[in-house]
Motif scaffolding. Structure first.
Motif, short mmCIF file in Angstrom:
data_model
loop_
_atom_site.label_atom_id
_atom_site.label_comp_id
_atom_site.label_asym_id
_atom_site.label_seq_id
_atom_site.Cartn_x
_atom_site.Cartn_y
_atom_site.Cartn_z
N SER A 159 0.77 48.99 -31.72
CA SER A 159 -0.08 48.45 -30.65
C SER A 159 0.59 48.76 -29.31
CB SER A 159 -0.20 46.93 -30.78
OG SER A 159 -0.85 46.61 -31.98
N SER A 196 1.14 46.74 -26.98
CA SER A 196 2.10 45.69 -26.61
C SER A 196 3.42 45.81 -27.38
CB SER A 196 1.46 44.32 -26.87
OG SER A 196 1.08 44.25 -28.22
N ASP A 197 3.45 46.66 -28.40
CA ASP A 197 4.73 46.89 -29.10
C ASP A 197 5.65 47.80 -28.29
OD1 ASP A 197 3.89 45.46 -31.32
OD2 ASP A 197 3.03 47.24 -32.29
N GLU A 208 6.37 46.06 -21.85
CA GLU A 208 5.82 44.89 -21.15
C GLU A 208 6.42 44.88 -19.75
OE1 GLU A 208 7.23 41.25 -23.00
OE2 GLU A 208 9.15 42.20 -23.42
N LYS A 257 10.52 48.08 -25.24
CA LYS A 257 11.04 47.22 -26.30
C LYS A 257 11.87 48.03 -27.30
CE LYS A 257 7.23 44.01 -25.88
NZ LYS A 257 6.17 43.26 -26.57
N SER A 304 -1.27 45.46 -14.31
CA SER A 304 -2.35 44.74 -14.98
C SER A 304 -3.62 44.88 -14.16
CB SER A 304 -2.00 43.26 -15.14
OG SER A 304 -1.84 42.67 -13.86
#
Ligand code: GLA
Length: 692
Positions: A47, A49-50, A53, A91, A161
């Protein structure tokens, strides 16, 4: 059936006209299945979001020498003050080899040459990843090849965003807050507005990679709300498609603080002077990218050093990039393959099929310094006929007569049917690589539909009878057909073919086309030019035909979508506005434009799939461009690099230089080599001589 028509086609002009019309219809046939070619590794699908961020961390780190030589000496603020409030954080779990260490260089080799550093003003930087590395954009798409299909949407980047209004007509975007250009000047909405108002909307400027108002929809407006907030207003509701256009290469702002004083609106410069205000010798041009240019030696090298203000970190707080330096050797594209395979270069997109066999052989050896990995068939070439008949490129009488022919469906069919694509592909490389490409969407995209693809198989006699039917007859017996007496003085049909001489593949394919047109009685003349000159001729409309390696629109569809049809006067590769700026679209082009605009305006996946079927049918039935060949490319990267994602294609949503996330690549300490040319230095003041 074909034999029968052949016999008749010589029997008389009138007869052959009606019969050939019929033949070409009937002549469409099944497209042979492309030879199987399995990609060598699959991406690890995740995903969005993995991956990343935006978040403030407790503590930040940087290479020791930066702290010691710069921060402690008082010439650079501490790293925490150089980073934005909430940096982009990669991440660890998504990094193939985890958190990296600082040091070393990625040695690129490229075939292009920098015109200068004014990317938004339209100058090329030499390609091969230079501009991709210097220009950060509102959103990002390259790494999406690893994102699950059902979650595909552009990644936040400079825009961290965004929200849609309830009615879907306005989009509010929040920029990364407190980020700085590589010279320390704040990055904010002024940079965006300068790009938008004085580049995209200013018809005197053509930003590199071709942003125009239509790229973001006719009537779209952008306004700054405050330093870190901008508001888009669209005619359509929820046109999420434009988020793709906000990625590389159509919304990557330049440094307003440096460029504005040179722009004609704010100075006495002409547009030409503005374009050339930052020549290749101008060092330390402010960048939002991970590295900035500190050295340039003509026909030798471009060197970049780490940007001390780069706004991305790993989740341990280490400021990126890990690599201190980037090299771009100014050589040839073929040499890029040779050097990457030999280990004197570090990276190549193996894309010139002529080099495959040798590169594969060498890379298979145990001692090979580089990994080579093939992906899907995402490299494709087409022959593009100039379809403007109202003055684009200011054609002379002969060229104008060719344009009229180009606009005739039977002429385009004749060329297509006259080409032996099987042989053309095999002339580049034998084996399972190349596949017949009828034009339109690539078979590798999820939008491709074989049933909507019309293919006219090779048949010399059918092609000839189509040309006969157009009244193109060899009246002077020199083996070349003539225009009818009332067109271009009945001269020989001579067609110039523009191709990029920086790539052997481009000129080899063009030569193949030239040779295959000869038995048809068409004299095609090579106009082979070096990359930058070729690009200028192409955008100026100075070509009859062009052989072109196609861009992302045909692979990803969602990228550069507006250029899938002439949706505006300056967007399409082979049909642009004439001298008065207007387009003279053929009826099927009007339909293509409508389909593309509908595609852009809807977010409904089923409808989009349906629209692309219509697109493909219209495109291939009308032989919009003449597809030549398509084949897979391989990514070659030196084995000392860590964090190269599995299954990275050389080209999908963007080139591999973007997809592999270079700011996250590193070389483990025990493998680091001594390649830095300017160790322990950083970019200097904009315009000053070199690194400090
Ligand atoms: C050139 C090269 C590609 C890729 C791109 C990046 O076009 O041929 O392989 O490196 O530059 O912009």
């Amino acid at each position: 059936m074909r034999k029968h028509i052949y016999a008749l086609s010589g029997a008389g002009l009138l007869l052959s006209v009606s019969l050939t019309a019929l033949t070409a219809q009937e002549h469409s046939g099944a497209l042979p299945a492309p030879p199987d070619f399995a990609a060598q590794s699959e991406p690890n699908f995740v995903s969005l979001s993995d991956i990343q961020e935006f978040r403030a961390l407790d503590k930040y780190n940087e290479p020791d020498w930066v702290t010691k030589k710069f921060v402690e000496a008082g010439t650079l603020p501490p790293v925490a003050e150089r980073l934005p409030k909430e940096p982009l954080v990669y991440k660890t779990a998504n990094m193939p080899d985890g958190v990296g260490v600082y040091g070393d260089v990625m040695r690129h080799v490229i075939g292009g040459r920098p015109e200068g550093w004014n990317y938004i003003g339209g100058q090329a930087q030499g390609w091969g990843g230079i501009d991709i590395g210097l220009s950060e954009c509102l959103t990002r798409t390259g790494p999406l090849f690893t994102v699950k299909a059902e979650e595909l949407e552009p990644m936040p980047n400079l825009a961290k965003s965004w929200e849609w209004s309830e009615d879907g007509h306005t989009l509010t975007m929040h920029l990364i807050e407190g980020a700085k250009w590589s010279d320390g000047d704040p990055f904010d909405s002024e940079d965006l507005m300068f790009y938008w108002e004085d580049h995209v909307l200013d018809a005197n400027v053509s930003p590199l990679n071709g942003a125009t108002p239509e790229t973001f929809g006719v009537g779209t407006t952008l306004e700054a709300i405050d330093a870190y907030t901008v508001k888009w207003t669209f005619k359509e509701a929820f046109p999420k498609q434009y988020l793709w256009a906000m990625a590389y290469g159509t919304f990557c702002p330049g440094p307003a603080h440096i460029q504005k004083p040179q722009h004609p609106k704010y100075s006495s410069n002409t547009y030409e002077q503005y374009k050339n205000a930052f020549p290749p010798e101008f060092m330390n041009m402010p960048s939002m990218g991970a590295w900035a240019v500190v050295e340039y030696r003509p026909d030798d090298i471009v060197v970049m050093r780490r940007n001390p203000y780069y706004w991305k970190v790993d989740d341990q707080g280490n400021q990126l990039p890990y690599l201190n330096e980037m090299h771009y050797r100014l050589s040839t594209w073929s040499d890029r393959d040779v050097q990457a395979v030999a280990g004197s270069g570090d990276f190549s997109n193996l894309e010139q099929a002529e080099n495959y066999v040798e590169s594969l052989r060498r890379s298979a050896e145990d001692t090979a310094p580089a990994r080579l990995q093939f992906g899907a068939r995402t490299i494709g070439y087409a022959l593009q006929p100039n379809l403007s008949s109202n003055g684009w490129g200011e054609p002379d009488t002969r060229a104008q007569a060719v344009r009229e022919l180009n606009r005739d469906l039977n002429f385009r069919k004749a060329i297509s049917i006259g080409l032996d694509r099987q042989r053309l592909g095999e002339s580049l490389v034998r084996g399972p690589f190349t596949a017949i490409y009828p034009g339109g969407l690539y078979a590798g995209t999820s939008f491709y539909d074989a049933a909507s693809t019309v293919y006219y198989p090779h048949d010399l006699e059918v092609a000839k009878s189509l040309l006969d039917g157009l009244g193109l007859v060899d009246t002077d017996g020199n083996g070349v057909r003539n225009f009818p007496a009332d067109t271009a003085n009945g001269a020989d049909v001579e067609i110039t073919l523009l191709a990029n001489s920086d790539y052997g593949t481009d000129t080899n394919l063009a030569e193949g086309v030239i040779a295959m047109m000869e038995p048809l009685g068409l004299r095609v003349i090579a106009n082979f030019q070096q990359g930058n000159a070729r690009d200028d001729a192409a955008t100026a409309g100075q070509f009859d035909w062009a052989v072109n390696r196609q861009g992302a629109s045909m692979v990803s569809i969602v990228q550069n979508t507006a250029e899938l049809a002439p949706t505006g006067p300056r967007v399409h590769p082979f049909h642009r506005g004439g001298t008065d700026g207007t387009l003279d679209l053929l009826p099927f082009e009007e339909e293509l434009v409508a389909v593309v605009n509908k595609f852009i305006a809807t977010n409904d996946n089923a409808e989009r799939a349906e629209l692309m079927k219509q697109y493909q049918r219209l495109y291939t039935e009308n032989v919009y461009s003449i597809g030549l060949t398509q084949y897979p490319g391989a990514l070659i990267v030196n084995k000392r690099f860590a964090n190269i994602p599995a299954g990275a294609p050389i080209f999908m949503f963007n080139w591999a230089e973007d997809s592999v996330i270079r700011e996250r690549l590193y070389v483990p300490a025990d493998k680091q080599a001594d390649h830095e040319l300017h160790p322990e230095t950083l970019p200097g003041e904009p315009g000053s001589a070199g690194p400090v």
